[in-house]
Scaffold this motif. Structure first.
Motif, PDB file in Angstrom:
ATOM      1  N   ARG A  28       0.840  -1.195   0.000  1.00  0.00           N
ATOM      2  CA  ARG A  28       0.000   0.000   0.000  1.00  0.00           C
ATOM      3  C   ARG A  28       0.873   1.242   0.000  1.00  0.00           C
ATOM      4  NH1 ARG A  28      -4.706   0.404   3.909  1.00  0.00           N
ATOM      5  NH2 ARG A  28      -5.508   1.643   2.200  1.00  0.00           N
ATOM      6  N   ALA A  83      -9.978  -8.561   1.931  1.00  0.00           N
ATOM      7  CA  ALA A  83      -9.724  -8.643   0.486  1.00  0.00           C
ATOM      8  C   ALA A  83      -9.998  -7.337  -0.259  1.00  0.00           C
ATOM      9  CB  ALA A  83     -10.543  -9.777  -0.120  1.00  0.00           C
ATOM     10  N   PHE A  84     -10.997  -6.586   0.158  1.00  0.00           N
ATOM     11  CA  PHE A  84     -11.322  -5.350  -0.574  1.00  0.00           C
ATOM     12  C   PHE A  84     -10.906  -4.099   0.201  1.00  0.00           C
ATOM     13  CE2 PHE A  84     -14.376  -8.435  -2.349  1.00  0.00           C
ATOM     14  CZ  PHE A  84     -14.126  -8.254  -3.700  1.00  0.00           C
ATOM     15  N   ARG A  89      -9.234   3.767   1.289  1.00  0.00           N
ATOM     16  CA  ARG A  89      -8.775   3.060   0.101  1.00  0.00           C
ATOM     17  C   ARG A  89      -9.631   1.848  -0.245  1.00  0.00           C
ATOM     18  NH1 ARG A  89      -3.626   4.435  -1.403  1.00  0.00           N
ATOM     19  NH2 ARG A  89      -4.271   3.447  -3.318  1.00  0.00           N
ATOM     20  N   ILE A  90     -10.849   1.831   0.225  1.00  0.00           N
ATOM     21  CA  ILE A  90     -11.712   0.675  -0.072  1.00  0.00           C
ATOM     22  C   ILE A  90     -11.861   0.496  -1.586  1.00  0.00           C
ATOM     23  CG2 ILE A  90     -13.899   1.972  -0.017  1.00  0.00           C
ATOM     24  CD1 ILE A  90     -15.105  -0.528   1.404  1.00  0.00           C
ATOM     25  N   CYS A  91     -11.929  -0.744  -2.019  1.00  0.00           N
ATOM     26  CA  CYS A  91     -12.050  -1.031  -3.454  1.00  0.00           C
ATOM     27  C   CYS A  91     -13.343  -0.432  -4.000  1.00  0.00           C
ATOM     28  CB  CYS A  91     -12.049  -2.538  -3.683  1.00  0.00           C
ATOM     29  SG  CYS A  91     -12.368  -2.985  -5.397  1.00  0.00           S
ATOM     30  N   GLY A  93     -14.522  -1.011  -6.889  1.00  0.00           N
ATOM     31  CA  GLY A  93     -15.208  -1.948  -7.782  1.00  0.00           C
ATOM     32  C   GLY A  93     -15.720  -3.180  -7.061  1.00  0.00           C
ATOM     33  N   PHE A  96     -19.156  -4.528  -8.094  1.00  0.00           N
ATOM     34  CA  PHE A  96     -19.061  -4.908  -9.503  1.00  0.00           C
ATOM     35  C   PHE A  96     -18.282  -6.223  -9.632  1.00  0.00           C
ATOM     36  CE2 PHE A  96     -16.773  -4.508 -13.619  1.00  0.00           C
ATOM     37  CZ  PHE A  96     -17.859  -4.511 -14.459  1.00  0.00           C
TER      38      PHE A  96
HETATM   39  C1  HEM Z   1     -11.885  -9.677  -6.804  1.00  0.00           C
HETATM   40  C2  HEM Z   1     -11.606  -8.509  -7.400  1.00  0.00           C
HETATM   41  C3  HEM Z   1     -11.013  -7.329  -6.678  1.00  0.00           C
HETATM   42  C4  HEM Z   1     -10.324  -7.269  -5.511  1.00  0.00           C
HETATM   43  C5  HEM Z   1      -9.942  -8.414  -4.554  1.00  0.00           C
HETATM   44  C6  HEM Z   1      -9.985  -5.872  -5.295  1.00  0.00           C
HETATM   45  C7  HEM Z   1      -9.266  -5.399  -4.206  1.00  0.00           C
HETATM   46  C8  HEM Z   1      -8.912  -4.078  -4.027  1.00  0.00           C
HETATM   47  C9  HEM Z   1      -8.130  -3.577  -2.922  1.00  0.00           C
HETATM   48  C10 HEM Z   1      -7.567  -4.433  -1.795  1.00  0.00           C
HETATM   49  C11 HEM Z   1      -8.010  -2.239  -3.068  1.00  0.00           C
HETATM   50  C12 HEM Z   1      -7.283  -1.283  -2.118  1.00  0.00           C
HETATM   51  C13 HEM Z   1      -5.868  -1.048  -2.622  1.00  0.00           C
HETATM   52  C14 HEM Z   1      -5.095  -0.179  -1.663  1.00  0.00           C
HETATM   53  O1  HEM Z   1      -5.134  -0.443  -0.469  1.00  0.00           O
HETATM   54  O2  HEM Z   1      -4.455   0.744  -2.108  1.00  0.00           O
HETATM   55  C15 HEM Z   1      -8.705  -1.869  -4.277  1.00  0.00           C
HETATM   56  C16 HEM Z   1      -8.792  -0.604  -4.765  1.00  0.00           C
HETATM   57  C17 HEM Z   1      -9.498  -0.242  -5.891  1.00  0.00           C
HETATM   58  N1  HEM Z   1     -10.232  -1.085  -6.688  1.00  0.00           N
HETATM   59 FE1  HEM Z   1     -10.398  -3.084  -6.479  1.00  0.00          FE
HETATM   60  N2  HEM Z   1     -10.485  -5.128  -6.327  1.00  0.00           N
HETATM   61  C18 HEM Z   1     -11.129  -5.968  -7.190  1.00  0.00           C
HETATM   62  C19 HEM Z   1     -11.787  -5.616  -8.351  1.00  0.00           C
HETATM   63  C20 HEM Z   1     -11.979  -4.320  -8.792  1.00  0.00           C
HETATM   64  C21 HEM Z   1     -12.739  -3.947  -9.970  1.00  0.00           C
HETATM   65  C22 HEM Z   1     -13.444  -4.941 -10.919  1.00  0.00           C
HETATM   66  C23 HEM Z   1     -12.685  -2.597 -10.068  1.00  0.00           C
HETATM   67  C24 HEM Z   1     -13.293  -1.675 -11.082  1.00  0.00           C
HETATM   68  C25 HEM Z   1     -14.365  -1.956 -11.793  1.00  0.00           C
HETATM   69  C26 HEM Z   1     -11.894  -2.121  -8.950  1.00  0.00           C
HETATM   70  C27 HEM Z   1     -11.615  -0.800  -8.699  1.00  0.00           C
HETATM   71  C28 HEM Z   1     -10.806  -0.332  -7.690  1.00  0.00           C
HETATM   72  C29 HEM Z   1     -10.421   1.061  -7.519  1.00  0.00           C
HETATM   73  C30 HEM Z   1     -10.828   2.240  -8.417  1.00  0.00           C
HETATM   74  C31 HEM Z   1      -9.612   1.122  -6.384  1.00  0.00           C
HETATM   75  C32 HEM Z   1      -8.917   2.351  -5.797  1.00  0.00           C
HETATM   76  C33 HEM Z   1      -9.771   2.956  -4.685  1.00  0.00           C
HETATM   77  C34 HEM Z   1      -9.101   4.187  -4.105  1.00  0.00           C
HETATM   78  O3  HEM Z   1      -7.911   4.143  -3.748  1.00  0.00           O
HETATM   79  O4  HEM Z   1      -9.791   5.213  -3.998  1.00  0.00           O
HETATM   80  N3  HEM Z   1     -11.492  -3.186  -8.206  1.00  0.00           N
HETATM   81  N4  HEM Z   1      -9.245  -3.016  -4.847  1.00  0.00           N
END
Ligand code: HEM
Length: 134
Positions: A28, A83-84, A89-91, A93, A96
């Motif tokens: 991160r 996982a998310f 910084r929550i995901c 997506g 979706f």
């Molecule tokens: C199983 C699938 C996915 C997992 C496990 C996942 C997991 C994550 C995690 C752990 C983060 C946080 C990263 C951090 O701490 O910096 C994150 C951020 C993000 N994810 Fe996902 N993701 C998945 C699919 C997706 C999809 C399909 C999209 C878009 C359609 C998406 C869009 C984003 C975005 C835009 C962020 C940044 C949020 C921010 O920092 O404001 N993710 N994801």
């Protein structure tokens, strides 16, 4: 469509269990409280398998742990099921991704039967940024 997906509670739990047990290693970026140039490292795969969170069978793939008495998916705190991520910084997506995984899995499982090509072969992981099957 939404209603049908809503009924797939066990599939929801099984896909979540895959994320718990096979979450990637993730680096991160600074989020305010660390010095410039520093970062924090969250090892999701270790958190997903911590016995203090998930019990003695933390290493075991068991979707039932995420199913409640009524057969519904049991929502865990995002500080436990990481996982998310959560907070700033929550995901974005998350919903979706969950929906897509469910649709693909439901279609594939409906039309195909999966089995190992070499049944006697031991299955191991290949440790990469995401966990592959070797
Ligand atoms: C199983 C699938 C996915 C997992 C496990 C996942 C997991 C994550 C995690 C752990 C983060 C946080 C990263 C951090 O701490 O910096 C994150 C951020 C993000 N994810 Fe996902 N993701 C998945 C699919 C997706 C999809 C399909 C999209 C878009 C359609 C998406 C869009 C984003 C975005 C835009 C962020 C940044 C949020 C921010 O920092 O404001 N993710 N994801």
């Amino acid at each position: 469509m939404e209603e049908s997906l809503e009924k797939l509670q066990y599939l929801h739990a099984a896909l979540s269990e895959i994320l718990r047990i096979g979450s990637p290693l993730l680096v991160r970026h600074p989020v305010g409280w660390v010095q410039r140039g520093q970062g924090d490292l969250v090892v999701y795969i270790a958190m997903g398998r911590m016995e203090s969170f998930w019990g003695d069978d933390a290493q075991v793939f068991r979707p039932e742990r995420l199913i409640d008495e009524e057969g519904m998916y049991r929502h865990e705190s995002p500080f436990k099921f990481t996982a998310f991520q959560t907070g700033q910084r929550i995901c974005m997506g998350k919903q979706f991704a969950r929906k897509q995984m469910k649709i693909f899995a439901a279609v594939l499982l409906r039309y195909f039967r999966f089995e190992l090509s070499e049944k006697s072969k031991e299955i191991n992981y290949r440790t990469m940024i995401t966990l592959h099957i070797n």
